[in-house]
Design a protein around this motif. Structure first.
Motif: not given
Length: 642
Positions: A507-509, A543, A546, A551, A567
């Motif tokens: 998942e990535r924002k 992040r 993360a 990521e 990452f």
């Protein structure tokens, strides 16, 4: 079928295949009826160990890896000045054609003969004088209308009377929990009569908990070798401890001319053992004779054709004229220019390496470093005493290629770092080791950027142990590995999982910039951009998302440092494909390890001259049979008490 191209070659040679209208790949796709189609050897034509059938009007070449004669190596290193090719052929009107090659691979016809009647025995006397820089001899057979059979062929030479008596050898095998591999290897060695004629003993240093004697295949090996097999159980001292044990026992027995190191996880061509001994017998001076390595998984693929050490970097690599991972199924000897130039080396890996006992007596046994750099350091040490190493074409084993291993990141990274640095301290001609310290620092930064904190920590420990001096090397042979494994498990990047869905989903924002997949391979410019932005990223907080979700996922082949460093967390596959690890960026860990990296490398550079002298002064002692004897005795006493 996989190994046949190493023995016979029915195809026509194409030296400049890349310049040809049809490349080898294109020829392989043509129907067999096409005149330019690639011709593959017929396994049904193999009639035995020495016999091969050639169908009517067919031409087959024995200008191959195992059957050609590497004339330039014999010309350079041995007392042999000429060789005689003896060939026995049956089949009326069959022809035997003899060729030689130039160092650039161009072939010249030397001689020929025709079978008159049902069979013919032919001898060709061939000089070695024109092979100063390279070149091979070989022969082809062209069958007549009724076909032909090669009954037997051999390369023989007249030698001085004082060289007529063949030397003998003891083979040393270090094994660690590979009982099936080891048992099969012992049976291969014991099942060859020619090997028996030069074999004194096979010494197996058993260092594992899964014993070779308990394997179902061991009975056949025991029967084949009889009283020439000896199993010695000892604690796990790595390859250097296992090979040192075989070297020590060979010297103690006092009967062998040579000791051969051989890995336990190889498939052996037994003829290679005899060839190495014969070559060693005829060398002008005592010479280390090594074999080549073919891939165990792609048996026609040559993985190692000899190694040299760059003295400024003090790093081993193939000579610049060598093509790595060469597939003989695609381009055999006669179609490969580079294979005809003689390749000189600094050392040979101990997966197959023949060492004269005279060399062991004069220069000492293996360096007590557990694994890594023991073979290369020994080659450099022997050369400094005037004893060269020759990697001999036509002598080889099949082994798991280095590219399928992960030894630069796991617990073995400690030994890579420590032992390379020790070897450079012992033998580098530069006051501060050339580029060794700088390269070590650069690699450390890459590991930190890649969130490989366990590897960075092991490399720190390696340099700290180097700085502590050579006195502890013997004492740490049995204790260091458990310590390293325990230390690694404190870090996320060292905790691998076999289940593909074990880790949380990716998942990535924010979506990738301009929709570009950050896991795809990058060009040179992209690598530089990633490197620059990654340096900035280390100063920013991790992040939040993360910390709970990776990521991205990276395949092992793409997991270069500049890819991983994009990452804050990423799941990375291991090179063997069996597992993955979740790398997570940790600001505090990064800062702490970076500070230690700077301090340790500054100290190593500052103390290098004095440290090098300490190691050089102690080399003769720590590699002596007497020092190793104390280590073996202490281990035996500890095992008895335990």
């Amino acid at each position: 079928m996989d190994v046949l191209p190493l023995y016979v070659d029915p195809d026509r040679p194409q030296l400049d295949v890349d310049k040809s209208p049809l490349t080898m790949t294109q020829r392989g796709k043509l129907p067999p009826t096409e005149p330019n189609a690639q011709v593959e050897p017929d396994p049904h034509a193999v009639l035995g160990r020495y016999r091969y059938q050639v169908t009517e009007n067919q031409r087959v070449s024995f200008g191959t890896y195992f059957n050609g004669f590497a004339a330039s190596y014999w010309r350079m290193w041995t007392v042999v000045t000429s060789v005689t090719l003896n060939v026995r052929v049956t089949g009326a009107d069959a022809s035997v054609l003899v060729y030689r090659s130039m160092p650039n691979g161009r072939a010249q016809r030397v001689d020929s003969a025709i079978v008159e009647g049902a069979s013919g025995d032919f001898s060709f006397d061939l000089s070695l004088s024109p092979f100063g820089d390279g070149g091979w001899y070989w022969f082809d057979i062209v069958a007549g209308p009724d076909g032909a059979t090669l009954e037997e062929a051999s390369w023989v030479a007249e030698v001085p009377a004082d060289r007529a008596e063949p030397g003998t050898l003891s083979i040393g095998i270090t094994t660690m929990n590979r009982p099936d591999f080891c048992a099969k290897l012992l049976a291969q060695i014991g099942g060859d009569a020619d090997v028996h004629s030069v074999l004194d003993e096979v010494i197996v240093a058993e260092q594992g908990t899964q014993k070779v004697v308990d394997d179902p295949g061991f009975a056949a090996a025991q029967e084949a070798l009889g009283d020439k097999l000896r199993i010695i159980e000892q604690g796990n001292m790595g390859g250097s401890g296992g090979y040192a044990r075989a070297q020590f026992e060979t010297l103690e027995a006092g009967r062998s001319t040579y000791m051969m190191c051989m890995d336990d996880d190889v498939v052996c061509e037994p003829e290679s053992i005899v060839r190495a001994v014969t070559f060693g017998d005829l060398c002008r001076k005592p010479t280390i004779v090594g074999g080549h390595m073919f891939s165990l998984y792609a048996k026609s693929r040559l993985h190692s054709f000899g190694e040299i050490i760059n003295p400024y970097r003090f790093w081993w690599h193939s000579p610049p004229t060598v093509e790595t991972d060469w597939d003989f199924a695609e381009r055999n000897l006669r179609s490969s220019r580079w294979l005809h130039r003689r390749i000189d080396v600094d050392f040979n890996g101990w997966f197959m390496c023949l060492i004269p006992t005279q060399v062991l007596r004069e220069v000492g046994l293996s360096l007590p470093v557990f694994i890594k750099w023991d073979d290369s350091e020994f080659g450099v040490r022997a050369r400094s005493h005037g004893y060269p190493t020759v990697t001999l074409p036509g002598a080889a084993v099949w082994h798991v290629p280095w590219t399928d291993k992960n030894d630069a990141l796991d617990w073995q990274s400690y030994f890579h770092q420590r032992n390379r640095t020790i070897a450079a301290l012992l033998h580098s001609p530069y006051e501060h080791g050339g580029r060794v310290v700088r390269e070590s620092f650069n690699h450390q930064i890459k590991h930190l950027f890649s969130m490989q904190y366990s590897t960075a920590e092991l490399r720190h420990l390696a340099l700290e142990d180097v700085l502590a001096g050579p006195e502890r090397l013997h004492g740490e042979l049995l204790t260091k590995l458990p310590e390293l494994r325990a230390l690694r498990q404190q870090y996320d990047d060292a905790r691998t999982q076999a289940q593909p869905d074990y880790f949380p989903s990716v998942e990535r924002k924010k979506p990738p910039k301009r929709g570009q997949d950050p896991t795809l391979p990058k060009n040179r410019f992209g690598q530089l951009v990633s490197a620059a932005t990654s340096a900035v990223r280390q100063a920013r907080p991790v992040r939040e998302l993360a910390q709970r979700h990776p990521e991205a996922r990276l395949a092992a082949m793409d997991a270069k440092w500049w890819m991983i460093a994009q990452f804050d967390s990423v799941v990375v596959s291991m090179p063997d494909g069996t597992s993955s690890a979740w790398y997570k960026r940790d600001q505090d860990e990064f800062k702490s390890l970076l500070a230690r990296t700077i301090e340790i490398h500054q100290r190593l550079h500052r103390e290098w001259p004095q440290l090098a002298q300490r190691y050089r002064d102690s080399l003769a002692d720590i590699t002596s049979p007497e020092a190793w004897a104390k280590t073996f005795e202490a281990n035996a006493a500890e095992r008895q008490d335990g």
